[in-house]
Each structure stands twice: as C-alpha cells, then as structure tokens.
Design a protein around this motif. Structure first.
Motif, mmCIF file in Angstrom:
data_model
loop_
_atom_site.group_PDB
_atom_site.id
_atom_site.type_symbol
_atom_site.label_atom_id
_atom_site.label_comp_id
_atom_site.label_asym_id
_atom_site.label_seq_id
_atom_site.Cartn_x
_atom_site.Cartn_y
_atom_site.Cartn_z
ATOM 1 N N ILE A 9 0.848 -1.206 0.000
ATOM 2 C CA ILE A 9 0.000 0.000 0.000
ATOM 3 C C ILE A 9 0.879 1.248 0.000
ATOM 4 C CG2 ILE A 9 -1.686 1.353 1.320
ATOM 5 C CD1 ILE A 9 -2.834 -1.313 2.342
ATOM 6 N N ILE A 10 1.916 1.224 0.848
ATOM 7 C CA ILE A 10 2.850 2.362 0.906
ATOM 8 C C ILE A 10 3.582 2.508 -0.429
ATOM 9 C CG2 ILE A 10 4.956 3.240 2.004
ATOM 10 C CD1 ILE A 10 3.954 1.869 4.597
ATOM 11 N N ALA A 11 3.999 1.367 -0.995
ATOM 12 C CA ALA A 11 4.684 1.395 -2.297
ATOM 13 C C ALA A 11 3.768 1.948 -3.382
ATOM 14 C CB ALA A 11 5.165 0.000 -2.674
ATOM 15 N N LEU A 12 2.475 1.587 -3.305
ATOM 16 C CA LEU A 12 1.495 2.092 -4.271
ATOM 17 C C LEU A 12 1.356 3.610 -4.145
ATOM 18 C CD1 LEU A 12 -0.675 1.172 -6.413
ATOM 19 C CD2 LEU A 12 -2.331 1.267 -4.545
ATOM 20 N N GLY A 13 1.313 4.098 -2.892
ATOM 21 C CA GLY A 13 1.243 5.538 -2.670
ATOM 22 C C GLY A 13 2.480 6.243 -3.190
ATOM 23 N N PHE A 14 3.657 5.655 -2.929
ATOM 24 C CA PHE A 14 4.912 6.221 -3.420
ATOM 25 C C PHE A 14 4.939 6.223 -4.945
ATOM 26 C CE2 PHE A 14 7.921 5.428 0.449
ATOM 27 C CZ PHE A 14 7.163 6.323 1.186
ATOM 28 N N MET A 15 4.451 5.132 -5.543
ATOM 29 C CA MET A 15 4.431 5.030 -6.998
ATOM 30 C C MET A 15 3.537 6.118 -7.592
ATOM 31 S SD MET A 15 3.069 1.961 -9.502
ATOM 32 C CE MET A 15 1.404 2.625 -9.644
ATOM 33 N N THR A 16 2.359 6.323 -6.995
ATOM 34 C CA THR A 16 1.425 7.346 -7.484
ATOM 35 C C THR A 16 2.058 8.733 -7.391
ATOM 36 O OG1 THR A 16 -0.416 5.987 -6.683
ATOM 37 C CG2 THR A 16 -0.915 8.274 -7.228
ATOM 38 N N PHE A 17 2.687 9.010 -6.249
ATOM 39 C CA PHE A 17 3.387 10.283 -6.058
ATOM 40 C C PHE A 17 4.511 10.447 -7.085
ATOM 41 C CE2 PHE A 17 7.207 12.190 -4.070
ATOM 42 C CZ PHE A 17 6.769 13.501 -3.962
ATOM 43 N N ALA A 18 5.285 9.396 -7.270
ATOM 44 C CA ALA A 18 6.424 9.449 -8.191
ATOM 45 C C ALA A 18 5.971 9.652 -9.636
ATOM 46 C CB ALA A 18 7.258 8.176 -8.073
ATOM 47 N N LEU A 19 4.817 9.075 -10.002
ATOM 48 C CA LEU A 19 4.290 9.256 -11.352
ATOM 49 C C LEU A 19 3.956 10.723 -11.613
ATOM 50 C CD1 LEU A 19 1.915 6.149 -11.671
ATOM 51 C CD2 LEU A 19 4.061 6.506 -12.884
ATOM 52 N N PHE A 20 3.424 11.408 -10.591
ATOM 53 C CA PHE A 20 3.044 12.813 -10.741
ATOM 54 C C PHE A 20 4.251 13.743 -10.841
ATOM 55 C CE2 PHE A 20 -1.213 11.788 -8.776
ATOM 56 C CZ PHE A 20 -1.946 12.148 -9.889
ATOM 57 N N ILE A 21 5.247 13.524 -9.982
ATOM 58 C CA ILE A 21 6.373 14.464 -9.911
ATOM 59 C C ILE A 21 7.275 14.304 -11.126
ATOM 60 C CG2 ILE A 21 8.492 15.047 -8.668
ATOM 61 C CD1 ILE A 21 6.184 16.191 -7.300
ATOM 62 N N GLY A 22 7.051 15.161 -12.092
ATOM 63 C CA GLY A 22 7.861 15.127 -13.307
ATOM 64 C C GLY A 22 8.407 16.504 -13.625
ATOM 65 N N ALA A 23 8.480 16.811 -14.897
ATOM 66 C CA ALA A 23 9.113 18.049 -15.348
ATOM 67 C C ALA A 23 8.401 19.300 -14.844
ATOM 68 C CB ALA A 23 9.152 18.042 -16.879
ATOM 69 N N GLY A 24 7.103 19.410 -15.162
ATOM 70 C CA GLY A 24 6.360 20.621 -14.819
ATOM 71 C C GLY A 24 6.257 20.854 -13.329
#
Length: 430
Positions: A9-24
């Motif tokens: 669950i924590i990994a899923l949350g981290f993955m979701t956060f990591a997907l968002f944090i990009g260039a913009g």
C-alpha cells in the motif's frame, strides 16, 4: 479475497506520487513564487487547488470506474467521451508531457555539461527514451520497479532539496509582478494547469488500478479503497514538494534575478546552496523524476490505445516512444509555448467532468446535466486558449467584459449558471 500488504500500500502511494512528480511539477512552482513575490502564499493556495486537489480527486473518481476516462466521461455520449479521452491521452502522452520530461531533464541537468546544441539533445533524448521504453515494455512490474525502487530514490532526493529550501534563509523578496499583483490566487490557479497533473491523473488512473490488480486484488471496493489511499499519500507528498519549491523560488531573486523560467532558478539556487556537488545532485534528481513520469505516461497511453485499436501493447510502446523522441527535439521553449493554449482549452471541460462524476446518483439522467455544462466549459476553454495563443483579436469584444476573463477563468461562472439550470430541468422533468 486477496488484499494488499501494508508494504505494498505504501509502495502504491509512493508510486502514485512518483508518477506525478515530473518536469512541470519541479520547474513551475519556483517561477510562480519568484513572480508572485510578497503574494507568494496566496498564489501557492491557488496553485495547490489545480496541482494537488484536482489530481487527488481525479484518482478517487477514476477508482470508482475501473480507472477509465471513457467510463468517467460516459454521460457526454460516445463520440464526445471518446474525443475527450483521446485528447487527454495525446496531451499528456506523446504530444506534450512525455517529450517535455526529456527536454526539461536535459536543460536543467545536462546542458551545462554537454551544451545546448540540437545534436547534444538528440543523443541524450535517444538514450533517455531507450531506457523509458525498456521499462515500459513490462507494465506488470511497475509496482516493483517504481514503487519499491525508483520512487523511494526520487522521494529521498526531493526531501534533500525541500529541507535545504527551508533551512537556508530567504534572500530579498521582490514585489509581485504581472497578474500576481491584483489576482495572485486565480493566477496561481491557472498556472497549476501547466503541471498537467489533473490530465496526468486521468491517464494514471488506469496504471494505478492495473498495479493493484497485479497483486491479485479483484474486489471493486478494495481496489477503490487502495486507490483512494494511494491518492491521499501522493497528495501529501505533492503538497510538501510544492511548498518547499515555493519557499525556494521566493528567496531566489538574488541567485537568479528576473529568471525566464523555473529551470534557471533551480539550477542557480542549487549551485548557490551546494556548489558543484549540488549541480550533480540536481542532475540526478531531475533525470530520475522525469524518467519515472515518462514511464508512467507511456504505459498508460499504450494500455489505452491497445484497448481502443487492438494493436499489441508492445508495438504501441515503440510507436509512442518514437513520437515522443521526435517532438522532444523541438526544444523546451517551443513545447511550452504550444502546450499552454491546448491546456487552457482542455482543462475546463476536464474539471467539469471530474467534479460532476461524484454527483451522478443525484441526477435523474446524468447526461442531461453533465453534457451541457461540459459543452459550455469547452466553449469558454477554446476562447481562453485563443487568448493565450495571441488570437484574441478574433474573439467578440464582449468577451473582455466577462467576469474573471482577465484571470483566464471566464468559463467558471457561465458553467455554474448552466449547471444550476440543468439541475432544475433534470429535477422538474424527472
């Protein structure tokens, strides 16, 4: 009935956060903060609404319809729903967001070492998209590759930057400029569009749902529950990152006075705070941040277009990566210039569809409410897009007198009025 372990669950949350944090997400808050000056936290409030609040709500909405934009926008009718879905996928996929991850990571991290020539960007983007392609070919392993490995690295590097932003005293805070003088909240709200997080959330929904399914979870209530938890974890992470970047930007005037964009501010600030080691750190952080987002976007687009066209997933990965590679070599300035009008057009109808999806059960016929409101939001979105693109001389003069027109939010009040009228008609006609 299979359920996720706490670790997953924590990994899923981290993955979701990591997907968002990009260039913009990394380049826009510092420039907003520097230009907002003394009004920085008012601008930050508006920015967080579109860059954090809406994406979190979007993931929650999608978790109730199996992660599908088309299901979410079904009250619009088949054709309109399909057009909106394809527009969202292309915008955050091979046309704008995915190419931007390559150009931003190069300009911030590598241009100081390899120069700004087109041949250097060409070589870099070829290597970059080769790595993105290799990971994207195996979407069932995303929770392992991103959630358990890449995301923690990304979060750790962002934490270092965030702590430094608050630990190092702010320099001279300049007065606000441009629209931040009179309307900092609405200007921050509109600038939140540029992160593409809400459109990204529409696309990432299917990636998150598939990641949950990859662990054997099939119960719809559990899938929704885990997706909501993941969106909340990512929302907290996004807020902390943005606040630290706003703090960094507002104190950056001495290191990068009157900067043209956030990439210049970031590079100058890190160089000022950490020296040459800081530049290497920033290079690694930006590369990692952009690559994770590019992988998520490529997987999501390939999944969707594979279902739509029946073309095999892996072939679509090659096609999408090829398009992204070609467009990324146009350069960052051109990409941003073209993307702003498109985003100003797409965001209003997308916001309407997302917010109204939570109220379907209260309408006798959702299509009679959602469709007209979305149509009005789209019409005014087109006008906003034309204005941003410099074609405002083609618009009727009366547009200038609409409430919130100066803030590029002219769609808000007409859409709200049509919503009230549509709800009344829906209730009366039953």
């Amino acid at each position: 009935m299979t359920s996720l372990r706490t670790r997953d669950i924590i990994a899923l949350g981290f993955m979701t956060f990591a997907l968002f944090i990009g260039a913009g997400n990394i380049i826009f808050p510092p420039i907003v903060a520097q230009q907002a000056g003394e009004h920085v936290w008012l601008a930050a409030f508006g920015f967080l609404i579109t860059a954090v609040g809406l994406p979190v709500i979007t993931i929650m909405a999608l978790s109730r319809v199996e992660g599908s934009i088309q299901n979410l926008s079904s009250p619009l009718g088949k054709v309109a729903s399909l057009i909106l879905t394809i527009a969202c996928y292309l915008t955050v996929g091979p046309l704008f967001a995915t190419p931007r991850t390559a150009t931003v990571s190069y300009e911030i991290g590598f241009s100081s070492y390899f120069g700004t020539s087109s041949s250097s960007l060409l070589i870099y983007s070829a290597i970059y998209f080769t790595v993105v392609m290799l990971v994207s070919l195996y979407p069932n392993k995303l929770l392992d590759t991103i959630g358990h490995f890449l995301a923690p690295l990304k979060i750790a590097s962002l934490a270092v930057l965030g702590i430094a932003a608050f630990a190092i005293p702010s320099g001279f805070i300049p007065p606000a400029i441009n629209n931040y003088v009179a309307a900092p909240i609405s200007e921050g709200f509109v600038n939140g569009y540029l992160t593409m997080d809400t459109l990204g959330a529409l696309v990432f929904g299917i990636v998150i749902i598939h990641a949950i399914h990859s662990r054997g979870v099939t119960d719809k209530k559990l899938v929704t529950k885990y997706a909501v938890i993941a969106s909340l974890i990512s929302g907290v992470g996004l807020t902390l990152v943005y606040l630290s970047l706003f703090k960094l930007g507002v104190g950056s005037h001495e290191a990068a006075p009157n900067a043209a964009n956030g990439a210049i501010i970031l590079h100058a600030y890190v160089q000022h705070a950490f020296g040459d080691i800081g530049s290497l750190f920033l290079t690694g952080m930006i590369f990692l941040a952009c690559m994770v987002t590019a992988i998520g976007l490529t997987c999501a687009c390939a999944e969707y277009f594979s279902e739509l066209t029946k073309i095999p997933y892996k072939i679509l990965v090659f096609i999408l990566i090829g398009f992204s590679f070609i467009i990324s070599n146009l350069g960052l300035t051109k990409l941003i210039a073209v993307s702003v009008p498109v985003l100003s057009t797409i965001y209003p109808p997308a916001i309407v569809v997302i917010l109204l999806s939570f109220f379907w059960k209260f309408f006798n016929k959702p299509s009679h409410v959602v469709a007209p409101v979305t149509a009005v939001a789209f019409l005014f979105g087109v006008m906003d897009g034309m204005k941003v693109a410099g074609f405002d001389h083609y618009l009727p003069a009366a547009i200038e007198y609409l409430p919130l027109n100066a803030q590029n939010l002219a769609w808000l009040i007409p859409s709200s009025i049509v919503l009230i009228i549509a709800i009344i008609i829906d209730k009366v006609r039953k």
